[in-house]
Write a protein that holds these residues in place. Structure first.
Motif, PDB file in Angstrom:
ATOM      1  N   LEU A  82       0.811  -1.222   0.000  1.00  0.00           N
ATOM      2  CA  LEU A  82       0.000   0.000   0.000  1.00  0.00           C
ATOM      3  C   LEU A  82       0.839   1.265   0.000  1.00  0.00           C
ATOM      4  O   LEU A  82       0.379   2.309  -0.489  1.00  0.00           O
ATOM      5  CB  LEU A  82      -0.955  -0.005   1.203  1.00  0.00           C
ATOM      6  N   ASN A  83       2.050   1.233   0.526  1.00  0.00           N
ATOM      7  CA  ASN A  83       2.900   2.428   0.470  1.00  0.00           C
ATOM      8  C   ASN A  83       3.185   2.833  -0.970  1.00  0.00           C
ATOM      9  O   ASN A  83       3.216   4.021  -1.304  1.00  0.00           O
ATOM     10  CB  ASN A  83       4.217   2.187   1.206  1.00  0.00           C
ATOM     11  N   ALA A  84       3.418   1.853  -1.834  1.00  0.00           N
ATOM     12  CA  ALA A  84       3.662   2.157  -3.243  1.00  0.00           C
ATOM     13  C   ALA A  84       2.432   2.792  -3.875  1.00  0.00           C
ATOM     14  O   ALA A  84       2.534   3.705  -4.702  1.00  0.00           O
ATOM     15  CB  ALA A  84       4.054   0.888  -3.996  1.00  0.00           C
ATOM     16  N   ALA A  85       1.247   2.340  -3.464  1.00  0.00           N
ATOM     17  CA  ALA A  85       0.000   2.890  -4.008  1.00  0.00           C
ATOM     18  C   ALA A  85      -0.205   4.341  -3.585  1.00  0.00           C
ATOM     19  O   ALA A  85      -0.918   5.099  -4.261  1.00  0.00           O
ATOM     20  CB  ALA A  85      -1.187   2.041  -3.563  1.00  0.00           C
ATOM     21  N   TYR A  86       0.410   4.745  -2.473  1.00  0.00           N
ATOM     22  CA  TYR A  86       0.273   6.116  -1.976  1.00  0.00           C
ATOM     23  C   TYR A  86       0.712   7.136  -3.031  1.00  0.00           C
ATOM     24  O   TYR A  86       0.178   8.246  -3.091  1.00  0.00           O
ATOM     25  CB  TYR A  86       1.102   6.272  -0.709  1.00  0.00           C
ATOM     26  N   GLU A  87       1.664   6.762  -3.863  1.00  0.00           N
ATOM     27  CA  GLU A  87       2.189   7.699  -4.859  1.00  0.00           C
ATOM     28  C   GLU A  87       1.187   7.981  -5.983  1.00  0.00           C
ATOM     29  O   GLU A  87       1.242   9.046  -6.606  1.00  0.00           O
ATOM     30  CB  GLU A  87       3.489   7.144  -5.458  1.00  0.00           C
ATOM     31  N   GLU A  88       0.282   7.049  -6.237  1.00  0.00           N
ATOM     32  CA  GLU A  88      -0.616   7.189  -7.381  1.00  0.00           C
ATOM     33  C   GLU A  88      -2.091   7.344  -7.006  1.00  0.00           C
ATOM     34  O   GLU A  88      -2.833   8.062  -7.672  1.00  0.00           O
ATOM     35  CB  GLU A  88      -0.463   5.965  -8.302  1.00  0.00           C
ATOM     36  N   ALA A  89      -2.523   6.670  -5.958  1.00  0.00           N
ATOM     37  CA  ALA A  89      -3.936   6.708  -5.587  1.00  0.00           C
ATOM     38  C   ALA A  89      -4.305   8.021  -4.909  1.00  0.00           C
ATOM     39  O   ALA A  89      -3.444   8.719  -4.357  1.00  0.00           O
ATOM     40  CB  ALA A  89      -4.256   5.530  -4.668  1.00  0.00           C
ATOM     41  N   ASP A  90      -5.589   8.352  -4.933  1.00  0.00           N
ATOM     42  CA  ASP A  90      -6.059   9.563  -4.259  1.00  0.00           C
ATOM     43  C   ASP A  90      -6.169   9.359  -2.757  1.00  0.00           C
ATOM     44  O   ASP A  90      -6.034  10.312  -1.983  1.00  0.00           O
ATOM     45  CB  ASP A  90      -7.430   9.965  -4.815  1.00  0.00           C
TER      46      ASP A  90
END
Length: 271
Positions: free
Chosen positions: A192-200
């Motif tokens: 989920l940390n990686a998703a922080y860069e792209e997700a709202d």
């Protein structure tokens, strides 16, 4: 000092994991042993690993804790269930029960240790009310944490869950109203940390989001503390009443472990 450390295992989720040696089983009279009995305890990341190390400092002379750092939560459970580690400290009981059901597991939670505030975070938003139409929301892909995330979004009015469904067991398919057309990205907690860069908007545990310099109290847009999700030490059912497990429980409920927890700032003791 009664602790040693194994190198980090790099096994991916679902892989077969082999750890050199077997999990120690305590003899009937551990005090009669010439050397301490080694108890391998798996954990994923700090502060869980810090707690294991603190417990290792105070466990009785008959035992030694060997910290086994693993890369994911399934591995932490698999190596205990298979007997390659004695215990783990990596999860709350709902996640453990989900693992047991899916893997014919026999893990049992034996000692609550700490609770923690979880939160939703955003790289671009300061208020959940500003969530845009068609926003991407990253949530965990395991059912226990997914239900918790959706329950929070329901409470904030972002979505509406079917009232007939237990919110703790809810899935994306149980959403009956989605006024902003939110799109969900379901990934493992560790990703989920990686998703922080792209997700709202991203749901994450404090132990992982700390790597990005974020904390729930300061940066969380939605936060929650729920005693249902206290982190526990887990062992196999056959080891629940052993001398080794009693020694582990005492060590993980020690003043030394409490000091580590209280110094962290994002977690609180559960004993």
């Amino acid at each position: 000092m009664r602790i040693s450390r194994l190198g980090i295992l790099t096994a991916i989720v679902g892989a077969t994991v082999l750890v050199a040696g077997c999990a120690a089983t305590a003899p009937a009279d551990p005090d009669a042993a010439s050397d301490p009995v080694v108890l391998k305890v798996a954990a994923v990341t700090s502060p869980m690993t810090d707690v294991v190390e603190a417990a290792g400092e105070v466990i009785g002379d008959a035992y030694e804790i060997e910290l086994v750092e693993v890369s994911d939560y399934i591995t932490a459970n698999t190596i205990v269930n298979d007997g390659d580690a004695y215990a783990n400290f990596s999860q709350h009981e709902p996640y453990m029960q989900e693992f047991n059901a899916a893997n014919d597991g026999s893990l049992v939670a034996v000692q609550p240790v700490y609770n923690f505030v979880i939160a939703f975070y955003s790289k671009t938003l300061d208020d959940i009310g500003d969530l845009p139409e068609g926003a991407t929301v990253a949530v965990p892909n395991d059912s226990s944490n997914l239900g918790r995330a959706l329950k929070l979004l329901d409470a904030e009015g972002v979505i509406t869950l079917d009232e007939a469904v237990d919110p703790y067991a809810a899935t994306v398919g149980d959403i009956v109203e989605n006024p902003k057309g939110v799109e969900f990205l379901e990934v493992p907690i560790a990703s989920l940390n990686a998703a922080y860069e792209e997700a709202d908007l991203v749901f994450q545990w404090p132990s992982h989001i700390a790597a990005l310099g974020l904390t729930p109290d300061r940066d969380g847009l939605i936060t929650e503390l729920d005693d249902r999700f206290v982190l526990n030490v887990a062992v196999r059912e056959e080891d629940v009443d052993s001398e080794a497990t009693r020694a582990l429980k005492a060590a993980f409920a020690s003043d030394e472990v409490r000091q580590v927890i209280e110094s962290n700032g994002t977690i609180e003791p559960a004993f």
